[in-house]
Motif scaffolding. Structure first.
Motif, PDB file in Angstrom:
ATOM      1  N   LEU A 112      55.852  39.845 -43.642  1.00 27.51           N
ATOM      2  CA  LEU A 112      56.313  39.054 -43.887  1.00 27.51           C
ATOM      3  C   LEU A 112      57.617  39.663 -43.127  1.00 27.51           C
ATOM      4  CD1 LEU A 112      55.961  38.358 -47.543  1.00 27.51           C
ATOM      5  CD2 LEU A 112      55.105  36.963 -45.885  1.00 27.51           C
ATOM      6  N   LEU A 113      57.682  40.598 -42.710  1.00 24.36           N
ATOM      7  CA  LEU A 113      59.287  40.534 -42.228  1.00 24.36           C
ATOM      8  C   LEU A 113      59.829  40.134 -41.061  1.00 24.36           C
ATOM      9  CD1 LEU A 113      59.495  44.894 -42.151  1.00 24.36           C
ATOM     10  CD2 LEU A 113      61.202  42.869 -42.855  1.00 24.36           C
ATOM     11  N   GLN A 114      58.895  39.777 -40.056  1.00 23.00           N
ATOM     12  CA  GLN A 114      58.866  39.389 -38.783  1.00 23.00           C
ATOM     13  C   GLN A 114      59.081  37.323 -39.060  1.00 23.00           C
ATOM     14  OE1 GLN A 114      54.942  37.592 -37.165  1.00 23.00           O
ATOM     15  NE2 GLN A 114      54.281  39.106 -38.816  1.00 23.00           N
ATOM     16  N   PHE A 115      59.300  36.939 -39.737  1.00 19.64           N
ATOM     17  CA  PHE A 115      59.484  35.664 -40.242  1.00 19.64           C
ATOM     18  C   PHE A 115      61.267  35.867 -40.806  1.00 19.64           C
ATOM     19  CE2 PHE A 115      55.258  35.900 -41.401  1.00 19.64           C
ATOM     20  CZ  PHE A 115      54.953  34.880 -39.994  1.00 19.64           C
ATOM     21  N   PHE A 116      61.744  36.154 -40.968  1.00 20.80           N
ATOM     22  CA  PHE A 116      63.296  36.727 -40.844  1.00 20.80           C
ATOM     23  C   PHE A 116      64.256  37.312 -40.451  1.00 20.80           C
ATOM     24  CE2 PHE A 116      60.624  36.010 -44.793  1.00 20.80           C
ATOM     25  CZ  PHE A 116      60.311  34.860 -45.146  1.00 20.80           C
ATOM     26  N   ASP A 117      65.343  36.752 -40.684  1.00 17.78           N
ATOM     27  CA  ASP A 117      66.399  37.113 -39.434  1.00 17.78           C
ATOM     28  C   ASP A 117      67.105  38.624 -40.005  1.00 17.78           C
ATOM     29  OD1 ASP A 117      66.211  35.531 -36.877  1.00 17.78           O
ATOM     30  OD2 ASP A 117      67.335  34.340 -37.896  1.00 17.78           O
ATOM     31  N   GLN A 118      67.348  38.059 -41.384  1.00 21.82           N
ATOM     32  CA  GLN A 118      68.126  39.396 -42.064  1.00 21.82           C
ATOM     33  C   GLN A 118      67.404  39.704 -43.434  1.00 21.82           C
ATOM     34  OE1 GLN A 118      72.345  38.852 -42.376  1.00 21.82           O
ATOM     35  NE2 GLN A 118      72.331  36.869 -40.840  1.00 21.82           N
ATOM     36  N   PRO A 119      66.067  40.329 -43.444  1.00 28.17           N
ATOM     37  CA  PRO A 119      66.261  40.639 -44.805  1.00 28.17           C
ATOM     38  C   PRO A 119      66.471  41.108 -45.370  1.00 28.17           C
ATOM     39  CG  PRO A 119      65.126  41.973 -42.310  1.00 28.17           C
ATOM     40  CD  PRO A 119      65.909  40.861 -41.950  1.00 28.17           C
ATOM     41  N   LEU A 120      65.711  41.677 -46.647  1.00 26.78           N
ATOM     42  CA  LEU A 120      66.581  42.193 -47.434  1.00 26.78           C
ATOM     43  C   LEU A 120      65.635  42.792 -48.953  1.00 26.78           C
ATOM     44  CD1 LEU A 120      68.690  43.382 -49.329  1.00 26.78           C
ATOM     45  CD2 LEU A 120      69.644  41.307 -50.507  1.00 26.78           C
TER      46      LEU A 120
ATOM     47  N   TYR B  39      67.760  34.693 -59.263  1.00 24.37           N
ATOM     48  CA  TYR B  39      67.869  33.055 -58.864  1.00 24.37           C
ATOM     49  C   TYR B  39      68.707  32.571 -59.648  1.00 24.37           C
ATOM     50  CZ  TYR B  39      66.862  27.879 -58.605  1.00 24.37           C
ATOM     51  OH  TYR B  39      66.496  26.897 -58.763  1.00 24.37           O
ATOM     52  N   ALA B  40      69.973  32.956 -60.211  1.00 27.80           N
ATOM     53  CA  ALA B  40      71.041  32.046 -60.655  1.00 27.80           C
ATOM     54  C   ALA B  40      72.293  32.765 -60.664  1.00 27.80           C
ATOM     55  CB  ALA B  40      71.052  32.239 -62.550  1.00 27.80           C
ATOM     56  N   ASP B  41      72.054  34.374 -60.307  1.00 28.05           N
ATOM     57  CA  ASP B  41      73.486  34.200 -59.798  1.00 28.05           C
ATOM     58  C   ASP B  41      73.739  33.820 -57.747  1.00 28.05           C
ATOM     59  OD1 ASP B  41      74.198  35.950 -61.368  1.00 28.05           O
ATOM     60  OD2 ASP B  41      73.236  38.044 -61.243  1.00 28.05           O
ATOM     61  N   SER B  42      72.265  33.876 -56.948  1.00 28.55           N
ATOM     62  CA  SER B  42      72.263  33.943 -55.880  1.00 28.55           C
ATOM     63  C   SER B  42      72.945  32.147 -55.659  1.00 28.55           C
ATOM     64  CB  SER B  42      71.499  34.144 -55.310  1.00 28.55           C
ATOM     65  OG  SER B  42      69.731  33.119 -55.300  1.00 28.55           O
ATOM     66  N   LYS B  43      72.096  31.220 -56.200  1.00 24.65           N
ATOM     67  CA  LYS B  43      72.790  29.801 -56.217  1.00 24.65           C
ATOM     68  C   LYS B  43      72.216  29.256 -54.785  1.00 24.65           C
ATOM     69  CE  LYS B  43      76.605  29.882 -59.675  1.00 24.65           C
ATOM     70  NZ  LYS B  43      76.759  31.341 -60.447  1.00 24.65           N
TER      71      LYS B  43
ATOM     72  N   GLU C 298      74.752  39.309 -54.054  1.00 21.63           N
ATOM     73  CA  GLU C 298      76.243  38.812 -53.635  1.00 21.63           C
ATOM     74  C   GLU C 298      75.978  38.639 -51.825  1.00 21.63           C
ATOM     75  OE1 GLU C 298      78.352  41.876 -55.114  1.00 21.63           O
ATOM     76  OE2 GLU C 298      79.212  40.774 -56.334  1.00 21.63           O
ATOM     77  N   GLU C 299      74.371  39.612 -51.605  1.00 23.57           N
ATOM     78  CA  GLU C 299      73.948  40.241 -50.861  1.00 23.57           C
ATOM     79  C   GLU C 299      73.375  38.378 -50.217  1.00 23.57           C
ATOM     80  OE1 GLU C 299      74.340  42.365 -48.205  1.00 23.57           O
ATOM     81  OE2 GLU C 299      75.510  43.769 -49.236  1.00 23.57           O
ATOM     82  N   VAL C 300      72.707  37.738 -51.134  1.00 17.45           N
ATOM     83  CA  VAL C 300      71.967  36.359 -50.472  1.00 17.45           C
ATOM     84  C   VAL C 300      73.334  35.801 -49.936  1.00 17.45           C
ATOM     85  CG1 VAL C 300      70.192  34.447 -51.355  1.00 17.45           C
ATOM     86  CG2 VAL C 300      69.750  36.836 -51.749  1.00 17.45           C
ATOM     87  N   ARG C 301      73.243  35.396 -50.795  1.00 20.08           N
ATOM     88  CA  ARG C 301      74.886  34.324 -50.398  1.00 20.08           C
ATOM     89  C   ARG C 301      75.998  34.560 -48.964  1.00 20.08           C
ATOM     90  NH1 ARG C 301      75.946  35.025 -55.783  1.00 20.08           N
ATOM     91  NH2 ARG C 301      77.580  36.698 -55.956  1.00 20.08           N
ATOM     92  N   ARG C 302      75.914  35.938 -48.576  1.00 18.92           N
ATOM     93  CA  ARG C 302      76.620  36.672 -47.550  1.00 18.92           C
ATOM     94  C   ARG C 302      75.199  35.721 -46.262  1.00 18.92           C
ATOM     95  NH1 ARG C 302      77.933  42.116 -49.554  1.00 18.92           N
ATOM     96  NH2 ARG C 302      79.537  41.465 -50.758  1.00 18.92           N
ATOM     97  N   GLY C 303      74.064  35.512 -46.162  1.00 18.95           N
ATOM     98  CA  GLY C 303      73.134  34.463 -45.199  1.00 18.95           C
ATOM     99  C   GLY C 303      72.049  35.825 -45.378  1.00 18.95           C
ATOM    100  N   ARG C 304      71.565  36.674 -45.998  1.00 20.33           N
ATOM    101  CA  ARG C 304      70.354  37.318 -45.787  1.00 20.33           C
ATOM    102  C   ARG C 304      69.406  36.811 -46.510  1.00 20.33           C
ATOM    103  NH1 ARG C 304      71.494  44.147 -46.696  1.00 20.33           N
ATOM    104  NH2 ARG C 304      69.846  43.821 -45.421  1.00 20.33           N
ATOM    105  N   GLN C 305      68.655  37.017 -46.187  1.00 19.95           N
ATOM    106  CA  GLN C 305      66.435  36.674 -47.210  1.00 19.95           C
ATOM    107  C   GLN C 305      66.823  37.859 -48.024  1.00 19.95           C
ATOM    108  OE1 GLN C 305      66.791  36.498 -43.504  1.00 19.95           O
ATOM    109  NE2 GLN C 305      67.987  34.775 -44.134  1.00 19.95           N
ATOM    110  N   LEU C 306      65.978  37.278 -49.265  1.00 19.09           N
ATOM    111  CA  LEU C 306      65.740  38.207 -49.841  1.00 19.09           C
ATOM    112  C   LEU C 306      64.423  38.408 -50.057  1.00 19.09           C
ATOM    113  CD1 LEU C 306      66.645  40.949 -52.509  1.00 19.09           C
ATOM    114  CD2 LEU C 306      66.116  38.909 -53.884  1.00 19.09           C
ATOM    115  N   ILE C 307      63.646  39.357 -49.705  1.00 20.44           N
ATOM    116  CA  ILE C 307      61.740  39.575 -50.247  1.00 20.44           C
ATOM    117  C   ILE C 307      61.493  40.297 -51.210  1.00 20.44           C
ATOM    118  CG2 ILE C 307      59.727  40.142 -48.996  1.00 20.44           C
ATOM    119  CD1 ILE C 307      61.174  39.786 -46.068  1.00 20.44           C
ATOM    120  N   ILE C 308      61.099  39.409 -52.010  1.00 19.98           N
ATOM    121  CA  ILE C 308      60.548  39.828 -53.715  1.00 19.98           C
ATOM    122  C   ILE C 308      59.580  39.638 -53.844  1.00 19.98           C
ATOM    123  CG2 ILE C 308      62.184  37.729 -54.704  1.00 19.98           C
ATOM    124  CD1 ILE C 308      62.901  40.086 -56.241  1.00 19.98           C
TER     125      ILE C 308
END
Length: 264
Positions: free
Chosen positions: A88-96, A172-176, A139-149
């Motif tokens: 799944l990595l290949q589809f996202f610019d800033q994976p987390l 989900y609730a924290d990242s909005k 916090e990391e997601v709100r900075r523009g990253r994509q969390l793969i979970i």
């Protein structure tokens, strides 16, 4: 099955050789920005998918890629094998990723994870630690990253009852931010804790985005229903393909029962 066993053996050996190759190639990226290491990881993922097709005749079909939004995002995927952790990595610019802490202790490989700024978690820690992990992920997601979970927390065998954990709701609730559900059937071809790699087509489907702002419990219920319904459909499709290849529809746990164990 002898041919499949030999192909699986060759693939597993080459898979780890290729991993070592990319680890060595990527050493200069320790002096570069995080994006350089992410690119190395993407190349490793693509090359591993290519190798699986060439050696084991295991292809992959990605569906719904047009539904992938740009920017901050939670990517919540079904987890049946190790395969999706790199595919799944290949589809996202800033994976987390949220990883078990022990992976950070692996020489060199763990250094890459730290350089890529992944989140490590002690699975045996108390609820307070897990809450802090969810907040940092938000916090990391709100900075523009994509969390793969993987909302179930661990790999689940094909046919095993689903078990979605509440942590995904907290993140989900924290990242909005929106959530992209992902369904797949990889466990038919790369079973968890299993040596064998079976021919056929791994199907991955990106589903409709769940917008931000839902009630946390309603979100977890909706997410689970979406992923499970779509994954079950993809599993049935994969089993029909395997029936044509093997002359029968395999039972969900047949591979795990007949093949030797694999720590991956």
């Amino acid at each position: 099955m002898t041919s499949i066993f030999l192909r699986s053996l060759v693939y597993n050996v080459l898979f780890y050789i290729m991993l070592v190759f990319w680890v060595l190639v990527g050493l200069p990226t320790f002096l570069m920005p995080r994006a350089a290491i992410v690119n190395i990881a993407k190349w490793w993922g693509r090359s591993s998918i290519w190798l699986l097709r060439v050696v084991c005749n295991t292809k992959v079909e990605f569906r719904g890629t047009d539904k992938i939004p740009q920017g901050p995002l939670i990517v919540a995927a079904k987890h049946q094998s190790m395969w999706e952790t790199f595919a799944l990595l290949q589809f996202f610019d800033q994976p987390l990723y949220i990883l078990k802490r022990e992976l950070m202790w692996i020489p060199v490989f763990g250094w890459y994870l730290k350089k890529a700024d992944m989140i490590d978690v002690n699975r045996g820690a108390g609820s307070r630690t897990l809450v802090n992990m969810a907040r940092r992920a938000g916090e990391e997601v709100r900075r523009g990253r994509q969390l793969i979970i993987f909302p179930e927390g661990t790999r689940r065998a094909v046919g095993a009852p689903p078990h979605y954990k509440t942590g995904i709701g907290q993140i989900y609730a924290d990242s909005k931010v929106p959530c992209l559900p992902v369904a797949l059937n990889s466990g038919l071809f790369w079973p968890r804790r299993n040596f064998m790699r079976y021919p056929g087509t791994i199907l991955v489907e990106f589903l409709d985005v769940i917008p931000a702002g839902m009630d946390r419990r309603e979100f977890v219920t909706l997410l689970g229903n979406m992923i499970e319904n779509a994954s079950n459909r993809l599993i049935e499709e994969g089993q029909r393909e395997q029936a044509e290849l093997f002359g029968r529809v395999p039972t969900p746990l047949a591979y795990a029962e007949k093949a030797p164990a694999d720590p991956a």
